[in-house]
Design an enzyme around this catalytic site. Structure first.
Site, mmCIF file in Angstrom:
data_model
loop_
_atom_site.group_PDB
_atom_site.id
_atom_site.type_symbol
_atom_site.label_atom_id
_atom_site.label_comp_id
_atom_site.label_asym_id
_atom_site.label_seq_id
_atom_site.Cartn_x
_atom_site.Cartn_y
_atom_site.Cartn_z
ATOM 1 N N HIS A 91 -1.567 25.948 30.016
ATOM 2 C CA HIS A 91 -1.841 24.604 30.539
ATOM 3 C C HIS A 91 -0.872 24.235 31.671
ATOM 4 O O HIS A 91 -0.492 23.070 31.818
ATOM 5 C CB HIS A 91 -1.752 23.542 29.436
ATOM 6 C CG HIS A 91 -2.797 23.702 28.364
ATOM 7 N ND1 HIS A 91 -3.993 23.014 28.382
ATOM 8 C CD2 HIS A 91 -2.831 24.462 27.257
ATOM 9 C CE1 HIS A 91 -4.699 23.353 27.307
ATOM 10 N NE2 HIS A 91 -4.020 24.233 26.610
ATOM 11 N N ASN A 164 -8.402 19.196 23.501
ATOM 12 C CA ASN A 164 -9.112 19.931 24.556
ATOM 13 C C ASN A 164 -10.464 19.278 24.818
ATOM 14 O O ASN A 164 -10.888 18.390 24.078
ATOM 15 C CB ASN A 164 -9.353 21.381 24.118
ATOM 16 C CG ASN A 164 -8.137 22.273 24.331
ATOM 17 O OD1 ASN A 164 -7.204 21.905 25.040
ATOM 18 N ND2 ASN A 164 -8.160 23.443 23.730
HETATM 19 FE FE1 HDE Z 1 -1.499 24.376 22.902
HETATM 20 N N1 HDE Z 1 0.305 24.747 23.742
HETATM 21 N N2 HDE Z 1 -1.169 25.805 21.526
HETATM 22 N N3 HDE Z 1 -3.384 24.117 22.134
HETATM 23 N N4 HDE Z 1 -1.903 22.978 24.282
HETATM 24 C C1 HDE Z 1 0.814 24.123 24.803
HETATM 25 O O1 HDE Z 1 2.992 23.286 24.996
HETATM 26 C C2 HDE Z 1 0.029 26.367 21.268
HETATM 27 C C3 HDE Z 1 -3.912 24.762 21.049
HETATM 28 C C4 HDE Z 1 -2.981 22.151 24.328
HETATM 29 O O2 HDE Z 1 -0.662 18.638 29.101
HETATM 30 C C5 HDE Z 1 2.257 24.480 25.049
HETATM 31 O O3 HDE Z 1 3.924 21.813 26.424
HETATM 32 C C6 HDE Z 1 -0.060 27.235 20.112
HETATM 33 C C7 HDE Z 1 -5.108 24.111 20.597
HETATM 34 C C8 HDE Z 1 -2.874 21.270 25.455
HETATM 35 O O4 HDE Z 1 1.388 19.221 28.607
HETATM 36 C C9 HDE Z 1 2.609 25.393 23.867
HETATM 37 C C10 HDE Z 1 -1.354 27.156 19.694
HETATM 38 C C11 HDE Z 1 -5.285 23.056 21.452
HETATM 39 C C12 HDE Z 1 -1.661 21.601 26.068
HETATM 40 C C13 HDE Z 1 1.282 25.479 23.156
HETATM 41 C C14 HDE Z 1 -2.041 26.254 20.578
HETATM 42 C C15 HDE Z 1 -4.203 23.076 22.401
HETATM 43 C C16 HDE Z 1 -1.070 22.659 25.301
HETATM 44 C C17 HDE Z 1 2.558 25.027 26.403
HETATM 45 C C18 HDE Z 1 -2.017 27.874 18.537
HETATM 46 C C19 HDE Z 1 -6.424 22.033 21.434
HETATM 47 C C20 HDE Z 1 -1.090 20.992 27.327
HETATM 48 C C21 HDE Z 1 3.292 23.936 27.146
HETATM 49 C C22 HDE Z 1 -1.391 27.648 17.305
HETATM 50 C C23 HDE Z 1 -6.483 21.250 20.246
HETATM 51 C C24 HDE Z 1 -0.283 19.756 27.067
HETATM 52 C C25 HDE Z 1 3.448 22.882 26.200
HETATM 53 C C26 HDE Z 1 0.190 19.148 28.358
HETATM 54 C C27 HDE Z 1 0.170 23.236 25.576
HETATM 55 C C28 HDE Z 1 1.168 26.196 22.034
HETATM 56 C C29 HDE Z 1 -3.431 25.977 20.457
HETATM 57 C C30 HDE Z 1 -4.113 22.109 23.450
HETATM 58 C C31 HDE Z 1 3.190 26.727 24.207
HETATM 59 C C32 HDE Z 1 1.083 28.045 19.540
HETATM 60 C C33 HDE Z 1 -5.970 24.501 19.396
HETATM 61 C C34 HDE Z 1 -3.870 20.214 25.894
HETATM 62 O O5 HDE Z 1 3.546 24.804 23.037
#
Ligand code: HDE
Length: 701
Positions: A91, A164
């Site tokens: 992201h 999302n």
């Molecule tokens: Fe994320 N995800 N994600 N994700 N995600 C990040 O956090 C992660 C997942 C989502 O505008 C990171 O700040 C893991 C689902 C958004 O700043 C990180 C897993 C959904 C954003 C991270 C998921 C999301 C992130 C990278 C599986 C929808 C952007 C930078 C367990 C429900 C937020 C940060 C923004 C961002 C990890 C799965 C949505 C690395 C480990 C499911 C919208 O922490």
């Protein structure tokens, strides 16, 4: 001369803070600099020392060596060298805006969460939209999931709903997230392809992960190429918990519904938009807010209990599943309005730190293993990205309610406690904050029985039924787009076995889909995959289709009007009036950006030169041309592309009679139901009404 910048709302009007000062700065001979604005603040170093010259390095002798003692130069370059922070690992490319959440239907019986207690209550909110795979400088129209991350600054602390625009996810367990992301991002040896999933590594991984099949239907659909953030839904994805003041709990799924309806672009358009305007989505959000056309979503909830959850064959803790709205209707409780762009992109959009663990009393987690893994990841990633544990001191991340704790020190500490007590319990008279057993956050006391094991529950085993439901819920046009999406992406995979493995999965989703994709690839159909659990047939859910839930007006959309010298100004004016009356925007495209002279002698300035304003940037197009102008445009590639692309992308098109030479040059001599002739000004409103239907899809057939 007509000043169309004040008449027609368009991109050109919305550049906040771009006025040119009437005191031009002069650089004198030899680089000596004279400040011409006596009212400007005095420039200083970061330490506050006044600066006398910001143009020239301190040197020994006129043409001599630069001196190390030039603290102004060194400080300036040192700071520049440190301007970047690590971009988000996923992201990375995103765009944010401020606004508020307003409760319209309070639900204290379901939750004690502060934003939902009173009708009319507004909670300040910041939202960041993003793509997942591309780097920070990638383009907006990648085929990808969009992030929809919401931070509410509530009176009980910050609540982050990090969702999302697609309600399901690729994987069921956090353990697989690094693998998923490694596979979709550029390959480690060659560092390409970027910001796209059309490559072997991604499809290799997907072909070995049947649980991703539902998500892949969404990602190959036009959901992954939205027209704008304003036209897409958002979802909390996981099942969360609401807890009321009495401690009673319900399950909840969160849905953001765009007021403007759903709309996407088509793939060929997305590819071309990326070239014409890589910032298409961020510009769209900025323009809409600057124009006062504030994007809005309703917050809808699906509320249920264990008894309801147990009726399904699938598990509500499995993030690869939805609960169809037909089975559990949405209950609207509020609205989200984005009414303010950021003042500084870095300070706000780049530094905003969403954490799924940020919840408030009245909301709680469930045992969804993906959500539990996320609760570790986000705090960890912010600490790395923002350089230490004090990222909550940055204004965009700081709570707006009072906060008191004994955390101290660390890099860049901004809120430094005074006094002696920095531990608890203590017996000092001014001993600092104490926990509040009554109003403080309490985890819902769920039971967690069972042995300690690494095991995927049996209830997570059906990977195809909802993929199948998604496909059959689409209109034929959308089904074609999904098949084309698979065929395009798989055609970029060099290894035929990978393509075949996906085809074997697709047969369990829909045989017709599998056959279409196989045909487009020139493959024979392989044997179907062996499912962990045989799929079942589910009912069509109309809410899963974009086209069945599209806009019902031209509001918030943009018409591109191609003009030339000699055009009929009365028709042009009528068209602009009809679009603006409907709440739409107009952009004027001309052979030269300086504008054109209409048949009545009036000059109309343009917003875009035709090669910089291709029709892919607009929802519908009109050709308001003089005969000679149409002939000239017919000899220019950008002129012909403007028309043929609008036609190929099934856009509604209108043209004056004099536009004929351009239509002819493009080979479009047979008008269809999506093309209208503007014979007189009175034809304009009917054309804009026709555009409400978004696209003339019959043309695709
Ligand atoms: Fe994320 N995800 N994600 N994700 N995600 C990040 O956090 C992660 C997942 C989502 O505008 C990171 O700040 C893991 C689902 C958004 O700043 C990180 C897993 C959904 C954003 C991270 C998921 C999301 C992130 C990278 C599986 C929808 C952007 C930078 C367990 C429900 C937020 C940060 C923004 C961002 C990890 C799965 C949505 C690395 C480990 C499911 C919208 O922490």
């Amino acid at each position: 001369m007509t000043d169309n910048k004040t008449l027609y709302p368009s991109t050109a009007d919305t550049q906040k803070g771009t006025e040119i000062a009437d005191h031009p700065v002069e650089v004198g001979h030899g680089g000596e600099w004279h400040q011409q604005d006596p009212g400007a603040p005095r420039m200083t170093t970061a330490q506050g020392t006044p600066v006398s010259d910001d143009q020239n390095t301190l040197t020994g002798g006129e043409r001599g060596p630069s001196l190390l003692e030039d603290f102004h130069l060194r400080e300036k370059i040192f700071h520049f060298d440190h301007e970047r922070i690590p971009e988000r690992v996923v992201h990375a490319r995103g765009y944010g805006a401020h606004g508020y959440f307003e409760c319209t239907n309070p639900i204290p019986e379901l939750t004690s969460a502060n934003p939902f207690q009173e009708a009319g209550k507004r909670t300040p909110t910041f939202v960041r939209f993003s793509t997942v795979a591309g780097n920070k400088g990638s383009f907006d129209l990648a085929r990808d999931v969009r992030g929809f991350a919401v931070k509410m600054y509530t009176e009980d602390g910050n609540w982050d709903l990090v969702g999302n625009n697609i309600p399901v996810f690729f994987i069921q367990d956090a353990m697989k997230f690094p693998d998923l992301i490694h596979s979709v991002k550029e390959a480690p040896d060659r560092a390409f392809p970027q910001a796209q999933s059309a490559h072997d590594n991604f499809w290799d991984f997907i072909s070995l992960m049947p649980e991703s099949m539902h998500m892949m239907q969404w990602v190959m659909s036009d959901r992954a190429i939205p027209r704008s953030f304003r036209f897409m839904e958002g979802f909390g994805v996981h099942t969360f918990r609401f807890v009321n003041a009495e401690g009673k709990s319900h399950y909840v799924k969160f849905h953001w519904k765009p007021k403007l309806g759903l709309q996407s672009v088509v793939w060929d358009e997305a590819v071309k938009i990326n070239g014409a305007d890589p910032d298409f989505h961020r510009r769209d959000l900025w323009d809409a807010i600057q124009n006062g056309d504030f994007p809005e979503w309703e917050l809808g909830l699906q509320i249920f209990d264990d008894e309801f959850a147990d009726k399904f064959d699938f598990d509500v803790l499995d993030a690869t599943k939805i609960i169809p709205e037909e089975d559990l209707p949405i209950r609207v409780v509020g609205r989200l309005v984005l009414d303010r762009t950021v003042d500084n992109f870095f300070a706000e959009t780049e530094q905003v730190a969403f954490c799924t663990q940020n919840i408030i009393p009245g909301i709680d987690f469930t045992n969804d293993p993906l959500l539990q893994g996320r609760n570790f990841s986000y705090l960890d990633t912010q600490t790395k990205r923002l350089g230490g544990p004090n990222f909550t001191h940055i204004p965009i991340n700081a709570p707006r309610c009072p906060f008191h704790h004994f955390q101290q020190d660390g890099h860049m500490a901004m809120h430094n406690p005074t006094g002696r007590a920095n531990y608890e319990p203590n017996s000092w008279a001014q001993g600092g904050p104490r926990p509040d057993p009554k109003a403080g956050f309490k985890s819902h006391p769920t039971e967690t029985p069972g042995p300690k094991r690494r095991l995927r529950p049996e209830s997570f085993a059906d990977h195809y039924s909802q993929a199948r439901q998604f496909y059959i819920s689409q209109t034929p046009v959308e089904q074609d787009h999904i098949a084309n999406g698979f065929a395009f992406e798989l055609s970029k995979c060099v290894v035929a076995d990978i393509r075949n493995r996906i085809l074997s999965h697709l047969q369990l989703v829909d045989e017709g889909l599998a056959a279409k994709v196989a045909d487009a690839l020139g493959h024979d159909l392989p044997a179907p995959a062996t499912p962990a659990r045989a799929p079942v047939d589910l009912k069509v859910s109309d809410k899963l289709s974009i086209l069945k839930n599209g806009p019902d007006s031209f509001k918030g959309r943009k018409m591109g009007i191609l003009v030339s010298d000699g055009m009929d100004k009365t028709i042009f004016d009528a068209l602009v009036d009809a679009v603006t009356a409907e709440g739409g925007m107009v952009e004027i495209v001309a052979p030269k950006v300086g504008g054109v002279t209409a048949s009545n002698g009036e000059v109309v300035e343009a917003n875009q030169k035709v090669d910089g304003g291709p029709s892919v940037l607009y929802d519908a197009v009109a050709l308001v041309l003089g005969k000679e102008g149409a002939e000239k445009l017919g000899k220019m590639l950008p002129g012909k592309d403007f028309v043929s692309n609008a036609h190929g992308h099934c856009k509604f098109m209108a043209m004056t009679a004099d536009a004929e030479p351009l239509m002819k040059a493009t080979g479009l001599t047979d008008p269809d139901g999506g093309m209208m002739t503007l014979k007189s000004p009175s034809d304009a409103p009917a054309f804009v009404q026709a555009c409400r239907a978004v696209r003339f899809w019959d043309r695709a057939a």
